[in-house]
Scaffold this motif. Sequence first.
Motif, PDB file in Angstrom:
ATOM      1  N   TYR A   1       0.926  -1.126   0.183  1.00 40.97           N
ATOM      2  CA  TYR A   1      -0.003   0.008   0.038  1.00 40.97           C
ATOM      3  C   TYR A   1       0.683   1.179   0.040  1.00 40.97           C
ATOM      4  O   TYR A   1       0.342   2.358  -0.019  1.00 40.97           O
ATOM      5  CB  TYR A   1      -1.033  -0.033   1.126  1.00 40.97           C
ATOM      6  N   ALA A   2       2.082   1.152  -0.068  1.00 43.64           N
ATOM      7  CA  ALA A   2       2.958   2.123  -0.223  1.00 43.64           C
ATOM      8  C   ALA A   2       2.964   2.832  -1.565  1.00 43.64           C
ATOM      9  O   ALA A   2       3.828   4.004  -1.610  1.00 43.64           O
ATOM     10  CB  ALA A   2       4.554   2.013   0.359  1.00 43.64           C
ATOM     11  N   ARG A   3       2.616   1.934  -2.727  1.00 47.16           N
ATOM     12  CA  ARG A   3       2.687   2.687  -3.901  1.00 47.16           C
ATOM     13  C   ARG A   3       1.205   2.684  -4.401  1.00 47.16           C
ATOM     14  O   ARG A   3       0.659   1.582  -4.419  1.00 47.16           O
ATOM     15  CB  ARG A   3       3.447   1.658  -4.765  1.00 47.16           C
ATOM     16  N   VAL A   4       0.750   3.784  -5.147  1.00 47.20           N
ATOM     17  CA  VAL A   4      -0.574   3.695  -5.731  1.00 47.20           C
ATOM     18  C   VAL A   4      -0.046   3.006  -6.970  1.00 47.20           C
ATOM     19  O   VAL A   4      -1.182   2.357  -7.624  1.00 47.20           O
ATOM     20  CB  VAL A   4      -0.855   5.171  -6.054  1.00 47.20           C
ATOM     21  N   ILE A   5       0.898   3.453  -7.812  1.00 45.08           N
ATOM     22  CA  ILE A   5       1.214   2.482  -9.004  1.00 45.08           C
ATOM     23  C   ILE A   5       2.649   2.036  -8.851  1.00 45.08           C
ATOM     24  O   ILE A   5       3.527   2.267  -8.146  1.00 45.08           O
ATOM     25  CB  ILE A   5       0.812   3.639 -10.296  1.00 45.08           C
ATOM     26  N   ASP A   6       2.698   1.151  -9.896  1.00 46.52           N
ATOM     27  CA  ASP A   6       4.103   0.411  -9.971  1.00 46.52           C
ATOM     28  C   ASP A   6       5.155   0.925 -10.919  1.00 46.52           C
ATOM     29  O   ASP A   6       5.915   0.245 -11.150  1.00 46.52           O
ATOM     30  CB  ASP A   6       3.883  -1.079  -9.896  1.00 46.52           C
TER      31      ASP A   6
ATOM     32  N   LYS B   1       8.228 -10.947  -9.975  1.00 41.57           N
ATOM     33  CA  LYS B   1       6.784 -11.128  -9.175  1.00 41.57           C
ATOM     34  C   LYS B   1       6.611 -10.230  -8.437  1.00 41.57           C
ATOM     35  O   LYS B   1       5.423  -9.943  -7.922  1.00 41.57           O
ATOM     36  CB  LYS B   1       7.085 -12.474  -8.595  1.00 41.57           C
ATOM     37  N   PHE B   2       7.402  -9.216  -7.877  1.00 41.08           N
ATOM     38  CA  PHE B   2       7.121  -7.753  -7.058  1.00 41.08           C
ATOM     39  C   PHE B   2       6.189  -6.735  -7.927  1.00 41.08           C
ATOM     40  O   PHE B   2       5.729  -6.086  -7.296  1.00 41.08           O
ATOM     41  CB  PHE B   2       8.437  -7.352  -6.615  1.00 41.08           C
ATOM     42  N   ILE B   3       6.258  -7.139  -9.358  1.00 39.61           N
ATOM     43  CA  ILE B   3       5.467  -6.060 -10.028  1.00 39.61           C
ATOM     44  C   ILE B   3       3.914  -6.278 -10.006  1.00 39.61           C
ATOM     45  O   ILE B   3       3.717  -7.468 -10.420  1.00 39.61           O
ATOM     46  CB  ILE B   3       6.035  -5.951 -11.429  1.00 39.61           C
ATOM     47  N   ASP B   4       3.041  -5.652  -9.536  1.00 43.78           N
ATOM     48  CA  ASP B   4       1.661  -5.738  -9.809  1.00 43.78           C
ATOM     49  C   ASP B   4       1.306  -5.313 -10.949  1.00 43.78           C
ATOM     50  O   ASP B   4       1.052  -3.955 -11.207  1.00 43.78           O
ATOM     51  CB  ASP B   4       1.045  -4.927  -8.318  1.00 43.78           C
ATOM     52  N   CYS B   5       0.881  -6.033 -11.844  1.00 40.78           N
ATOM     53  CA  CYS B   5       0.393  -5.676 -13.257  1.00 40.78           C
ATOM     54  C   CYS B   5      -0.803  -4.852 -13.184  1.00 40.78           C
ATOM     55  O   CYS B   5      -1.002  -4.208 -13.949  1.00 40.78           O
ATOM     56  CB  CYS B   5       0.010  -6.666 -14.329  1.00 40.78           C
ATOM     57  N   GLN B   6      -1.667  -5.012 -12.048  1.00 35.54           N
ATOM     58  CA  GLN B   6      -2.947  -4.128 -12.268  1.00 35.54           C
ATOM     59  C   GLN B   6      -2.535  -2.776 -11.618  1.00 35.54           C
ATOM     60  O   GLN B   6      -3.585  -1.867 -11.754  1.00 35.54           O
ATOM     61  CB  GLN B   6      -3.874  -4.882 -11.225  1.00 35.54           C
ATOM     62  N   LYS B   7      -1.271  -2.579 -11.381  1.00 31.97           N
ATOM     63  CA  LYS B   7      -0.891  -1.262 -10.885  1.00 31.97           C
ATOM     64  C   LYS B   7      -0.060  -0.223 -11.781  1.00 31.97           C
ATOM     65  O   LYS B   7       0.563   0.437 -11.403  1.00 31.97           O
ATOM     66  CB  LYS B   7      -0.235  -1.347  -9.405  1.00 31.97           C
ATOM     67  N   LEU B   8       0.127  -0.843 -13.138  1.00 33.84           N
ATOM     68  CA  LEU B   8       0.851  -0.110 -13.845  1.00 33.84           C
ATOM     69  C   LEU B   8      -0.078   0.523 -14.848  1.00 33.84           C
ATOM     70  O   LEU B   8      -1.030   0.330 -15.233  1.00 33.84           O
ATOM     71  CB  LEU B   8       1.573  -1.372 -14.889  1.00 33.84           C
ATOM     72  N   SER B   9       0.469   1.617 -15.202  1.00 37.11           N
ATOM     73  CA  SER B   9      -0.014   2.883 -16.002  1.00 37.11           C
ATOM     74  C   SER B   9      -0.202   2.384 -17.460  1.00 37.11           C
ATOM     75  O   SER B   9       0.492   1.231 -17.747  1.00 37.11           O
ATOM     76  CB  SER B   9       0.498   4.164 -15.931  1.00 37.11           C
ATOM     77  N   GLN B  10      -0.939   3.077 -18.290  1.00 39.00           N
ATOM     78  CA  GLN B  10      -0.901   2.866 -19.601  1.00 39.00           C
ATOM     79  C   GLN B  10       0.283   2.833 -20.273  1.00 39.00           C
ATOM     80  O   GLN B  10       0.725   1.899 -21.193  1.00 39.00           O
ATOM     81  CB  GLN B  10      -1.897   3.533 -20.417  1.00 39.00           C
ATOM     82  N   GLU B  11       1.211   3.712 -20.110  1.00 39.10           N
ATOM     83  CA  GLU B  11       2.515   3.765 -20.663  1.00 39.10           C
ATOM     84  C   GLU B  11       3.184   2.850 -20.250  1.00 39.10           C
ATOM     85  O   GLU B  11       3.943   2.027 -21.096  1.00 39.10           O
ATOM     86  CB  GLU B  11       3.008   5.286 -20.285  1.00 39.10           C
ATOM     87  N   ALA B  12       3.557   2.476 -19.067  1.00 41.06           N
ATOM     88  CA  ALA B  12       4.239   1.360 -18.548  1.00 41.06           C
ATOM     89  C   ALA B  12       3.834  -0.082 -18.886  1.00 41.06           C
ATOM     90  O   ALA B  12       4.568  -1.135 -19.138  1.00 41.06           O
ATOM     91  CB  ALA B  12       4.223   1.150 -16.856  1.00 41.06           C
ATOM     92  N   THR B  13       2.206  -0.321 -19.266  1.00 41.24           N
ATOM     93  CA  THR B  13       1.816  -1.552 -19.500  1.00 41.24           C
ATOM     94  C   THR B  13       2.203  -1.585 -21.120  1.00 41.24           C
ATOM     95  O   THR B  13       2.615  -2.703 -21.397  1.00 41.24           O
ATOM     96  CB  THR B  13       0.322  -1.514 -19.748  1.00 41.24           C
ATOM     97  N   ASN B  14       2.347  -0.704 -21.978  1.00 40.41           N
ATOM     98  CA  ASN B  14       2.661  -0.669 -23.392  1.00 40.41           C
ATOM     99  C   ASN B  14       4.202  -1.276 -23.470  1.00 40.41           C
ATOM    100  O   ASN B  14       4.444  -2.014 -24.381  1.00 40.41           O
ATOM    101  CB  ASN B  14       2.420   0.625 -24.042  1.00 40.41           C
ATOM    102  N   HIS B  15       4.673  -0.412 -22.471  1.00 40.09           N
ATOM    103  CA  HIS B  15       6.217  -0.689 -22.547  1.00 40.09           C
ATOM    104  C   HIS B  15       6.634  -2.179 -22.107  1.00 40.09           C
ATOM    105  O   HIS B  15       7.533  -3.014 -22.699  1.00 40.09           O
ATOM    106  CB  HIS B  15       7.119   0.307 -21.786  1.00 40.09           C
ATOM    107  N   ALA B  16       6.129  -2.702 -21.159  1.00 40.33           N
ATOM    108  CA  ALA B  16       6.068  -3.861 -20.589  1.00 40.33           C
ATOM    109  C   ALA B  16       5.580  -5.047 -21.449  1.00 40.33           C
ATOM    110  O   ALA B  16       6.235  -6.076 -21.689  1.00 40.33           O
ATOM    111  CB  ALA B  16       5.340  -4.054 -19.346  1.00 40.33           C
ATOM    112  N   ALA B  17       4.665  -4.797 -22.379  1.00 38.51           N
ATOM    113  CA  ALA B  17       4.338  -5.856 -23.452  1.00 38.51           C
ATOM    114  C   ALA B  17       5.273  -5.981 -24.387  1.00 38.51           C
ATOM    115  O   ALA B  17       5.300  -7.139 -25.034  1.00 38.51           O
ATOM    116  CB  ALA B  17       2.958  -5.116 -23.941  1.00 38.51           C
ATOM    117  N   GLN B  18       6.037  -4.984 -24.679  1.00 38.84           N
ATOM    118  CA  GLN B  18       7.286  -5.240 -25.749  1.00 38.84           C
ATOM    119  C   GLN B  18       8.567  -5.210 -25.154  1.00 38.84           C
ATOM    120  O   GLN B  18       9.491  -5.174 -25.905  1.00 38.84           O
ATOM    121  CB  GLN B  18       7.036  -3.869 -26.576  1.00 38.84           C
TER     122      GLN B  18
END
Length: 607
Positions: free
Chosen positions: A420-425, A452-469
Motif C-alpha cells: 500500500y506504499a505504492r499507488v502505481i508500480d 513477481k514484485f510487479i503488480d500488473c494491475q497497478k501499471l499505468s497505460q504507458e508502463a503497460t505498453n512498454h512491458a508488453a514489448q
Amino acid sequence: MVSFSDNTSLSCPNNPSQAPKFANTFTTRIFSDVAGDITITVDGESFLLHKFPLVSRSGKIRKMVADGKDYNVSKLELVNFPGGQHTFELAMKFCYGMNFEITAANAAPLRCAAEYLEMSEDYREENLIARTEVYLNDVVVQSLEKCVEVLCTCENLPPIVEELGIINTCVEAIAMNACKEQLVSGLSALDCNGESTELKTGCMEWWIEDLSVLRIDYYHKVITSMARIGVRPDSIVESLMHYAQISLKSIGKCQIWNPARPNSNSGTTESEQKTIVEALVNLLPTLKSSNVPLSFLFGMLRMAIMVEATVACRLELERRIAFRLEMVSLDDLLIPSLRARDSLFDIDTVHRIVVNFLQQIEDEENEDSGGYESDGLASLGHGSLLKVGRLIDSYLAEIAPDPYLSLQKFIAMIETLPDYARVIDDGLYRAIDIYLKAHPMLSDHECKKLCKFIDCQKLSQEATNHAAQNERLPVQMAIKVLYFEQLRLKNALCGSSGDGFLSQKISSGVPSAAMSPRDNYASLRRENRELKLEISRMRVRLSELEKEQVVMKRGMMEKSGNGKTFFTSLSKGIGRIGIFSGPGGGKRRKPRGSEGKSGRSRRYSVS
C-alpha cells in the motif's frame, strides 16, 4: 594588579660548569649581601633562589627543606609541576613580591601551581591561592571570552585543574553568559522590529565562533550545561554544526571513494575524529525540541561511517533521519560504501532507515488504536508513506545499474515497503527493468523471482505498453501484462471499470462479530487505507480512459467520411490486442540474449 614590566628571567642554563644565577635588580638590592642558597629544578631547568622568601609562602618547599637531612639542603626538584617552567617563574616572582599581572592566560596555571606549592592562607595572608581565586571568581566568570580562554589553558594542565573546580566554574559561567545573551537578544528583538533578525543572528554568531576552539571534552560539558540551563535548541544545533565544520574538515573527500587509501593520518588523529563525531551526535537535542537539518544529519552519518563510530552512534543518526524520511532527497540517500568488493552505495544503511520509518508509523498507529482519529491525521500518515514509496522507487532505479549490486540486496530493498506504499508500480517496474538491463547474466528463475514484485494491475497505460514489448521480462510476465490490459479494456467497454475488484475489497473487509474492539478498529483502519489506495488507482484509470475517449472520438471524426463506424474501429482495436494473448498465435518471443538485434519498435523506453 600592577602590570609586570621586568623582563629579567629567573632561570639559568642547566650546565654544571656554569653556576645558576639570579640577577635581578630588586632582589640584589634586598639581598645584596646574601647569595642564592637553594637551587630548584623544574622540567630540567634550574632556578637559583633563596630559601627565606620561598618557605615563608610555600608550604611544600618548607616541608621539603625541613624533611632534608640537614637544614642546609641546597637542591630540590619539583616533579610534574603544573604549567611548567614559565608558571614556576611567575610563582617565584610572587614569593619575592614582584609585580606582575594575572590574566586569563595564566590564571589557571597559577592556581594549579599555588595548590601544588601549598601557597595558602595558613602561611601568609593574601597568598597566591587567594589571589588567583579572586581573579577567577570576580573577573573571569563575568566574561564568556575569558572563560573560553581559561578552558583552553586547562587543556595542558594535569588532572588537578579539574579537582580544583576551575573547569566546572568556567563551564557554568559560559552557559550562564550565553543564556543572558539569549535573553538580551530576545528583548532587543521586541524593541527593534526591523532589525531583530540581524541582532539575533549577530548575538548567536559571536559565542558560537568562540566555542569552536574548545577541546571536545570541554565543549561537551559546555553544551550539556547550556541545554540544562535553557539555551535555545536551535542555537545549540547551530553551534554543533559550526564545531563539526571546523573540527572535522581534515577528513578528505578521497576517503569516501577510496577505502584502500594509505593511512596518512596518525592513529591519534583518527581516534580524535571518532570521539568528536560520537560526542556531537550525543549532544543533538531531542527530536521534538528542534529540527536538525537533514543535510547535517546525513553529513554526520557519512562521517560516522568513515571513522567507524560505534553502532549506537550510527543507529541514532539513522533513527533521526527516519523520523523525517518523507522530506529526504534522493541525493541524500546515495551514501557511498567503503567496503571493498561491495556495491557502490551503502544499501544496508538505507534499508535500516526505511525499516525505522515503517516502525515509527506502526508505533504511532498502535498508540492511536485506543481511540478514533480524524481523517486528516490518517491521510497525513498515508501521504508520508506514499512520498517515501516514490523516493525508494527512485533510489532503486539509481542503484540498479551498479554491476556489483547483488540480487539479494536489491530484492531486500524492494520488500522493505508494503504494497500500500505504492499507488502505481511504474517506478518499481522502471527500477527492475534497469536492473535486468545492467545484469544480463541473470537466470530465468532469478528474473521470475524479481518480476513477481510487479503488480500488473497497478501499471499505468504507458508502463503497460512498454512491458508488453519488453524482451527482458519473462514470457509469463508479458502474458500477464497483456491479460490484465485486455481485462481492463473489457471492463472499460462494459462501463464497470474496477467495480468488481472494489466490491470484492469492500466485502472482504467486513469485520467479524467475534473480533475484539481493538482488532475491529485496526481492521477498519486497514480497510480505510486500502479503499483510499483503490480510489487513487481509480482516479488514474479514469484519467487514462478519458484520454482514450478523446483519441477514439478523433478517430471517428477522421474516418466518418469512409463509412467506418465507431464500433468497427473499436472491434479492430480489440482484435489487435487479442493477437498477443492468443494461445498459439502471434510472434514468438526472442531469447534475452538477442536484445537490440530485433526490428521490433520499443515505445516508451524507461531504461
